[in-house]
Design a protein around this motif. Sequence first.
Motif, mmCIF file in Angstrom:
data_model
loop_
_atom_site.group_PDB
_atom_site.id
_atom_site.type_symbol
_atom_site.label_atom_id
_atom_site.label_comp_id
_atom_site.label_asym_id
_atom_site.label_seq_id
_atom_site.Cartn_x
_atom_site.Cartn_y
_atom_site.Cartn_z
ATOM 1 N N GLY A 48 -10.760 6.755 47.631
ATOM 2 C CA GLY A 48 -11.601 7.949 47.629
ATOM 3 C C GLY A 48 -10.780 9.227 47.695
ATOM 4 N N LEU A 49 -9.739 9.212 48.508
ATOM 5 C CA LEU A 49 -8.871 10.386 48.598
ATOM 6 C C LEU A 49 -8.097 10.611 47.303
ATOM 7 C CD1 LEU A 49 -7.578 10.011 52.259
ATOM 8 C CD2 LEU A 49 -9.249 11.642 51.383
ATOM 9 N N GLN A 50 -7.683 9.517 46.661
ATOM 10 C CA GLN A 50 -7.018 9.650 45.363
ATOM 11 C C GLN A 50 -7.968 10.265 44.338
ATOM 12 O OE1 GLN A 50 -5.745 5.697 44.419
ATOM 13 N NE2 GLN A 50 -3.705 5.991 45.282
ATOM 14 N N LEU A 51 -9.217 9.828 44.355
ATOM 15 C CA LEU A 51 -10.203 10.374 43.435
ATOM 16 C C LEU A 51 -10.451 11.850 43.719
ATOM 17 C CD1 LEU A 51 -12.204 9.913 41.151
ATOM 18 C CD2 LEU A 51 -13.873 9.159 42.854
ATOM 19 N N GLN A 52 -10.504 12.215 44.994
ATOM 20 C CA GLN A 52 -10.707 13.612 45.351
ATOM 21 C C GLN A 52 -9.521 14.467 44.887
ATOM 22 O OE1 GLN A 52 -11.323 14.181 49.521
ATOM 23 N NE2 GLN A 52 -11.954 16.303 49.285
ATOM 24 N N ALA A 53 -8.314 13.978 45.076
ATOM 25 C CA ALA A 53 -7.130 14.718 44.623
ATOM 26 C C ALA A 53 -7.120 14.819 43.105
ATOM 27 C CB ALA A 53 -5.865 14.032 45.122
ATOM 28 N N ALA A 59 -9.738 14.891 41.185
ATOM 29 C CA ALA A 59 -10.748 15.889 40.815
ATOM 30 C C ALA A 59 -10.195 17.298 40.978
ATOM 31 C CB ALA A 59 -11.999 15.699 41.655
ATOM 32 N N GLY A 60 -9.396 17.516 42.012
ATOM 33 C CA GLY A 60 -8.753 18.824 42.192
ATOM 34 C C GLY A 60 -7.779 19.130 41.068
ATOM 35 N N ARG A 61 -7.010 18.111 40.660
ATOM 36 C CA ARG A 61 -6.085 18.315 39.541
ATOM 37 C C ARG A 61 -6.839 18.570 38.236
ATOM 38 N NH1 ARG A 61 -3.307 14.327 42.433
ATOM 39 N NH2 ARG A 61 -4.198 12.636 41.208
ATOM 40 N N ALA A 117 -6.455 21.843 35.981
ATOM 41 C CA ALA A 117 -6.103 21.740 34.560
ATOM 42 C C ALA A 117 -7.148 22.443 33.699
ATOM 43 C CB ALA A 117 -5.981 20.273 34.156
ATOM 44 N N GLY A 118 -8.419 22.364 34.101
ATOM 45 C CA GLY A 118 -9.468 23.063 33.361
ATOM 46 C C GLY A 118 -9.316 24.565 33.448
ATOM 47 N N VAL A 119 -8.956 25.070 34.618
ATOM 48 C CA VAL A 119 -8.750 26.514 34.785
ATOM 49 C C VAL A 119 -7.555 26.974 33.954
ATOM 50 C CG1 VAL A 119 -8.079 28.277 36.465
ATOM 51 C CG2 VAL A 119 -9.856 26.623 37.041
ATOM 52 N N VAL A 120 -6.486 26.178 33.980
ATOM 53 C CA VAL A 120 -5.289 26.538 33.197
ATOM 54 C C VAL A 120 -5.613 26.519 31.707
ATOM 55 C CG1 VAL A 120 -2.996 25.721 32.523
ATOM 56 C CG2 VAL A 120 -3.617 25.835 34.931
#
Length: 157
Positions: A46-51, A53-55, A59-62
């Motif tokens: 779950g924490l990997q998935l959350q991280a 999602a942050g990446r 990447a979408g903002v960039v």
Amino acid sequence: MRRLSIARSLQLALLGLTVALTAIAALGVGALYQSRQDYEDRLAEGLQLQASAGRLLAAGVVEEATLRLRRGPDGLTERRRARAAYRAANREALALAQGDAARRSPPRPPASSSCACARPRRPRRWPPASRWPGSAAVRRSGSRTPATRRRARHAGP
């Protein structure tokens, strides 16, 4: 052949019981550790998935900033790089979410429509405007709460 005394038989029975209870306790502790390990593994996923999602968000903002700021043929490589980074982050997030979606998918309703949960719900009907609290019809009907009646008495005519 001599028979065992009662004390000796009792000692052997207690020793056997102790061994059996020790084995049961060992199996219980092993199961407890295994369930804890499973919980920690699911928590790490779950924490990997959350991280991830942050990446993906970063990447979408960039990519959006690159598309806005780098126009024309000069920014072609930057746009391609940003698009590739977004797609890679998206693939990673989807791969991590595959196992999570299988665990959390809601149960499917039965194929037959005889189940009460499979029937479509009727839309809620609101009461007519004359029945809304505060309407003239409700005031005339006298269906007030005791607190409302007290406030009306003290308010005066």
